[in-house]
Design a protein around this motif. Structure first.
Motif: not given
Lengths: 143, 147
Positions: B1-3, B79-84
């Motif tokens: 996860m991106v910090e 912003m805490d799960d841009i990937k999905n």
């Protein structure tokens, strides 16, 4: 990808207008490069202070911008005109050529920010192409 | 996860509050098509793209620029799960639109240039760093479903 006559005119005219701010442009571009792309800091481990606008950054920003303006004067023969700079980058500095793209992008960002009226889309593409050609000329002697 | 640091979240949100979507969207997409003309390959049905003026005054391009820019809203709100967040959009760009994912980076670069033009000195190096990081996460997410 080569520079058309129109590209060259756009580059020469644009830098003619903004060249006076070389120190400011160079300082801002280099500062941004170091902050936005921290991997580039590896080339400046010998500097005391890598923070934006430090004395080292300012001085080197001017050096780089002076080189860019010199390249504008040599726009009709970048490879020939930048030969000694290429040797410097190839044998002494050995900057990975991927970083030329990074600095070029930062230069575009600074130019857009400082000269929004002059940095039209046509000037943008001409300067982007020009900087790519400069990067290519600088990498000429690498291998 | 991106910090994300608090400073980064603040910077990114600040940029978005200053964003005039109706103007930045069209200009960013137009610049992308002008500065990297090979990207025009995806816009065959968009009418006259013959020169910079034509592109800048093309209403279909303008409308699409606004659409694309609003696409970033999803990332801003997740912003805490841009990937999905971008799974479906990634599939769309890969399977339906067949867009080379390199192009996402080109458009992102143009967006940064346009924002710099609008914000001037307010667009500090730190703000640029946060926003560039945000865009690179979006770009990466959009490329994930390609195979």
């Amino acid at each position: 990808m080569s520079l058309s006559a129109k590209d060259k005119k756009n580059v020469v005219d644009f830098f003619g207008q903004v060249g006076g701010k070389a120190a400011e442009i160079g300082n801002d571009a280099l500062s941004r490069m170091i902050v936005v792309y921290p991997q580039t800091k590896t080339y400046f481990s010998h500097w005391k202070d890598l923070s934006p606008g430090s004395a080292d950054v300012k001085r080197h920003g001017l050096t780089v911008m002076t080189g860019v303006l010199d390249a504008v004067d040599k726009i009709d023969d970048l490879v020939g005109g930048l030969l000694s700079l290429s040797e410097l980058h190839a044998f002494t500095l050995r900057v990975d050529p991927g970083n030329f793209k990074i600095l070029s992008h930062c230069l575009l960002v600074v130019l857009a920010g400082m000269f929004p009226a002059e940095f039209s889309p046509e000037v943008h593409v001409a300067v982007d192409k020009f900087l790519a050609k400069v990067a290519l000329a600088l990498s000429e002697k690498y291998r | 996860m991106v910090e994300w640091t608090d400073a980064e979240r603040t910077a990114i949100n600040f940029v978005f509050t200053k964003l005039d979507y109706d103007s930045v969207g069209p200009e960013s997409l137009s610049r992308c098509l002008i500065v990297y003309p090979w990207t025009q390959r995806y816009f065959g049905g968009f009418g006259n793209l013959y020169n910079a003026e034509a592109i800048l005054s093309n209403p279909m391009i303008a409308a699409h620029g606004i659409t694309v820019l609003h696409g970033l809203d999803r990332a801003l709100n997740n912003m805490d799960d841009i990937k999905n967040t971008y799974t479906q959009l990634s599939e769309l760009h890969s399977e339906k639109l067949h867009v080379d994912p390199d192009n996402f980076r080109l458009l992102a670069d143009c967006l940064v240039v346009v924002i710099a033009g609008r914000l001037g000195t307010d667009f500090t190096p730190e703000m640029q760093a946060a926003f560039a990081k945000f865009l690179s996460v979006v770009v990466s997410a959009l490329g994930r479903q390609y195979h």
